[in-house]
Scaffold this active site. Structure first.
Site, mmCIF file in Angstrom:
data_model
loop_
_atom_site.group_PDB
_atom_site.id
_atom_site.type_symbol
_atom_site.label_atom_id
_atom_site.label_comp_id
_atom_site.label_asym_id
_atom_site.label_seq_id
_atom_site.Cartn_x
_atom_site.Cartn_y
_atom_site.Cartn_z
ATOM 1 N N ASP A 95 2.076 21.335 13.273
ATOM 2 C CA ASP A 95 0.688 21.157 13.720
ATOM 3 C C ASP A 95 0.173 22.425 14.410
ATOM 4 O OD1 ASP A 95 -0.489 18.744 12.995
ATOM 5 O OD2 ASP A 95 0.450 17.609 14.621
ATOM 6 N N GLN A 147 2.173 11.880 15.679
ATOM 7 C CA GLN A 147 0.768 11.527 15.505
ATOM 8 C C GLN A 147 0.114 11.247 16.865
ATOM 9 O OE1 GLN A 147 -0.981 11.509 12.524
ATOM 10 N NE2 GLN A 147 -2.797 11.124 13.770
ATOM 11 N N LYS A 166 -0.270 11.184 4.964
ATOM 12 C CA LYS A 166 0.520 12.423 5.061
ATOM 13 C C LYS A 166 1.849 12.258 4.332
ATOM 14 C CE LYS A 166 -1.727 13.726 9.370
ATOM 15 N NZ LYS A 166 -1.735 13.649 10.840
#
Ligand code: NDP
Length: 296
Positions: A119, A96, A52
């Site tokens: 997200d 994460q 990412k």
């Protein structure tokens, strides 16, 4: 002829399309910033985060990298999130998952400023998605929508079976598909581990989105001729190669390909799209936070 939907190519187009928005931000003196927080020594999580960050650098997003020892007290993670919420250079925050057991993941997700929740997992953003007013569409289902669009697959009026009801894939996928909007207007059946006779459901589908985390769960005999198959699954299975494993999806590719009009491979299907849509959300977050008009 079965079309193999090339996620790498579509993701590349998405990244190219973001370039204009990033230029517009640049002209306004804004560099989009994404903070990634890793609190795990799981190699897969480490790989995801580093990919990412690399993606960010490639398109001109500033990547801020935070790593916490998995033993760190939960409060330190929460206060890091608070600091990132207050940091004007950070437009998107990604913690994460999974986080260690002593950290409550719901608390973490609620702590993130919804305007920086790239997200799309904060309850406010989940609510907005369900209400048809999405701020950030969760990356994987949004990526699936973009893949279907790129492959000219019409969702309007289609019978779609989503296999899986997780908060990060199955539920938002189903929600997006039933929206009265482009990429939606489908009739959706959501299946899960308690579904009675999964094959009977998938055989009725025009489109199957498999997100169960079970290697090769969906086989060709469970599909009808001409179906479109989107395989979200990424599963490591033992293999006789150097690494000792290979990645397979939730669909048995070879038998499904015999039935499908179009199908995504694993790897190279949904995975690259998830990564591209994270960049998209970060650029969107930066544009909204800084009041810059961009075409996304
Ligand atoms: P979860 O484990 O959170 O959810 C799996 C879902 O599948 C659950 O709803 C579960 O049902 C259902 N399920 C499990 N077994 C069966 C079965 N035999 N029949 C029908 N349904 C079943 O997984 P995620 O949603 O997080 O991820 C799903 C897959 O997608 C994984 O392989 C993951 O690695 C992959 N993934 C890939 C991404 C990408 O970018 N390509 C991004 C995110 C995930 P129940 O609710 O009853 O337990």
């Amino acid at each position: 002829m079965t079309t193999i939907i090339d996620g790498n190519a579509v993701a590349e187009e998405i990244r190219d399309g973001l370039a204009d928005a990033i230029d517009a931000l640049d002209e306004a003196g804004v560099k989009p910033g994404l903070a990634t927080v890793l609190m795990s020594d799981d190699p897969a999580s480490e790989t995801y985060v580093s990919m990412k960050q690399r993606d960010c650098e490639e398109v001109g997003i500033e990547a801020f990298d935070y790593e916490l020892d998995p033993e760190t007290p939960a409060d330190e993670l929460y206060s890091l999130v608070d600091d990132l919420n207050d940091d004007d250079e950070v437009h998107g925050i990604l913690v994460q998952m999974p986080v260690p057991d002593h950290v409550d993941d719901r608390t973490v997700l609620r702590r993130i400023d919804p305007a920086k929740d790239v997200d799309g997992f904060h309850p406010e953003n989940v609510g907005r998605l369900v209400a048809g007013d999405a701020r950030f569409k969760p990356c994987t289902p949004h990526g699936v929508q973009k893949l279907l669009d790129a492959a000219d697959v019409e969702t309007e009026g289609a019978d779609v079976v989503v296999v899986g009801r997780s908060d990060i894939v199955g539920k938002p996928m189903a929600n997006l598909l039933i929206q009265k909007a482009e990429g939606g207007n489908a009739t959706v059946t959501v299946c899960h581990s308690r579904t009675d006779d999964l094959a009977a459901k998938t055989r009725e589908a025009d489109i199957v989105v498999a997100a169960a985390g079970v290697p090769e769960l969906v086989t060709g005999d469970m599909l009808s001729e001409g179906v479109v198959v989107i395989d979200v699954g990424v599963n490591r299975v033992d293999a006789d190669n150097e690494k000792g494993y290979e990645l397979v999806g939730d669909v048995e590719f070879e038998s499904a390909k015999e039935k499908a009009s179009a199908i995504t491979p694993v790897p190279g299907g949904v995975g690259p799209m998830t990564r591209a849509m994270l960049l998209w959300n970060t650029v969107k977050a930066a544009a909204e936070a800084e009041g810059v008009d961009v075409d996304l």
